[in-house]
Design an enzyme around this catalytic site. Structure first.
Site, PDB file in Angstrom:
ATOM      1  N   TYR A 164       0.859  -1.193   0.000  1.00 41.60           N
ATOM      2  CA  TYR A 164       0.000   0.000   0.000  1.00 41.60           C
ATOM      3  C   TYR A 164       0.889   1.235   0.000  1.00 41.60           C
ATOM      4  CZ  TYR A 164      -3.082   3.682   1.759  1.00 41.60           C
ATOM      5  OH  TYR A 164      -3.775   4.847   1.916  1.00 41.60           O
ATOM      6  N   GLU A 252      -3.567   7.655  -3.961  1.00 44.87           N
ATOM      7  CA  GLU A 252      -3.549   6.424  -3.170  1.00 44.87           C
ATOM      8  C   GLU A 252      -3.469   5.217  -4.095  1.00 44.87           C
ATOM      9  OE1 GLU A 252      -6.126   5.116   0.605  1.00 44.87           O
ATOM     10  OE2 GLU A 252      -7.272   5.076  -1.257  1.00 44.87           O
TER      11      GLU A 252
END
Length: 443
Positions: A164, A252
């Site tokens: 991530y 993101e």
């Protein structure tokens, strides 16, 4: 506050995931608020720019970020040709709508799933036929679903490992921050809560940008090794270049993965944009897909009004988001149900008041209107003049309760009292809520 939870869940200006991670890094616990008594037919706050997946990937490509090869199609023959043109071992076909949960969604054509994998390009055409022109319903769409007008045909890549990575604006750091975790492709909030040691943060100097040592350190913390560490660091720097170039508030990537062939690839991304930078980002904002927007919200935006539709029958006409949420809450406290959240903002004009009333009275669910104005910047007399004009010209047929306080309030009250209109005056917010609920009960 119940309405606050609704706004918190849908506010596309900053994702819950990244905010939670950032809060966790600052030592704050993540408290999740969920809807309880309000049942929202459609919750659609002020519309921040929200791009389709293929549009975000196009921006990434233009910044040198590695993404899967893909094509976009709006008809089945083009989708089939795109699949053949890719020449990939495996192909993924994705319906393009502004909602999550596509993989588990259902089309009204009977097809299950808005994301399909296949090794046979000829299948893509048939799948696209059952997607395009049909409505896809997921956990994030309205009950009737959203009509699919575009599909993305992309190369499906194997992922050896998922991480991530995000870049976001953090008030506590007065600027951008990199946030990453070797545990990607899953609920990052859970990672931040249960294993905070697996969340890594790098504060970026806005003047200096991402330094080589920072990018390499983040790549190592994400678990990339050998040549992949340098490759990941390069992708991180390119993502930051994109962040600056498009005036993003957040980029993101989940997952930022590595493939068996030794490639670092951004498999999915969510980009949020600074709405105030629209004048600089005309090309980006021109990609805004308005087809999925609520028509009432779009009409409200034309007049600089912020509107959210709810399922109740008492329309709320307020200045300021905090006051609007408090108004909705106190209506609920006294047994009523808000029909909407409508925020006039600060520099309101009579015309905006009139247009706001047009929006509210056009909603067949509305059985009463509650006006709650606390005038600081707002001149109460302007509101009063707008109200009387709207009541007369629109021939208002539902009870109207008005609470005014603040700048020029005495003049405003005089205007309302001398109008001869059946306006119910309220002394304070609680009194206004009680009178609005009572007005409906009498009907």
């Amino acid at each position: 506050m119940v309405l606050h939870s609704a706004l918190f869940r849908v506010n596309m200006a900053a994702s819950i995931v990244s905010q939670t991670v950032a809060r966790g890094l600052r030592g704050a616990s993540a408290n999740h608020l969920f809807l309880d008594k309000f049942k929202c037919a459609r919750v659609s706050c002020r519309r921040w720019l929200n791009l389709q997946e293929y549009q975000s990937k196009k921006l990434m490509q233009e910044s040198g970020v590695t993404v899967q090869r893909f094509y976009v199609a709006d008809n089945a023959p083009d989708a089939l040709q795109a699949a053949k043109r890719l020449g990939a071992k495996e192909i993924v076909l994705k319906a393009q709508i502004l909602a999550g949960g596509r993989g588990k969604g259902v089309f009204d054509s009977g097809l299950k799933g808005g994301v399909h994998l296949t090794k046979d390009p000829s299948v893509v055409g048939e799948l696209a036929k059952k997607m395009l022109g049909y409505s896809l319903t997921t956990k994030q769409t309205p009950k009737e679903g959203v009509k699919v007008k575009t599909v993305m045909v992309a190369e499906a890549l194997d992922i050896t490992r998922e991480t991530y990575f995000a870049i976001l604006m953090d008030r506590a750091c007065n600027g951008p921050v990199m946030v990453g975790s070797p545990q990607g492709g899953m609920d990052i909030e859970e990672v931040a809560d249960k294993t905070p040691e697996l969340i890594f943060k790098e504060v970026i100097d806005i003047f200096e940008g991402v330094r080589d040592d920072q990018a390499l350190r983040m790549a190592a913390n994400l678990g990339f090794k050998g040549p992949l560490e340098r490759q990941a660091a390069d992708q991180i720097k390119r993502l930051y270049d994109l962040f600056l170039k498009v005036d993003a508030t957040q980029v993101e990537v989940n997952p930022l993965g590595e493939t068996p062939e030794g490639q670092v690839v951004c498999f999915d991304a969510k980009i949020n944009f600074d709405d105030n930078a629209e004048f600089r980002q005309k090309a980006v904002f021109a990609m805004d897909d308005m087809s999925e927007s609520d028509p009432t919200e779009m009409e409200a935006a034309k007049w600089d009004l912020k509107y959210i539709g709810l399922d109740g029958n008492i329309a709320c006409f307020v200045n300021g988001a905090g006051l609007a949420m408090a108004t909705c809450d106190i209506i609920d406290l006294h047994g009523g149900k808000p029909a909407n959240f409508l925020d006039l903002g600060g520099g309101v004009k009579e015309k905006q008041v009139y247009e706001a009333f047009k929006l509210l009275t056009a909603d067949p669910k509305v059985e009463a209107i509650l006006v709650n104005i606390f005038g600081g910047i707002v001149n109460c007399a302007i509101i009063a003049n707008g109200i009387t004009k709207a009541c007369r010209e629109l021939e208002l047929k539902v009870p109207l309760v008005v609470r005014l306080e603040g700048t020029n309030v005495q003049e405003a009250k005089r205007i309302l009292s001398e109008s001869g209109l059946p306006i119910v005056a309220a002394n304070d917010l609680e009194d206004a809520a009680k009178k609005a609920v009572a007005a409906i009960a009498k009907k």
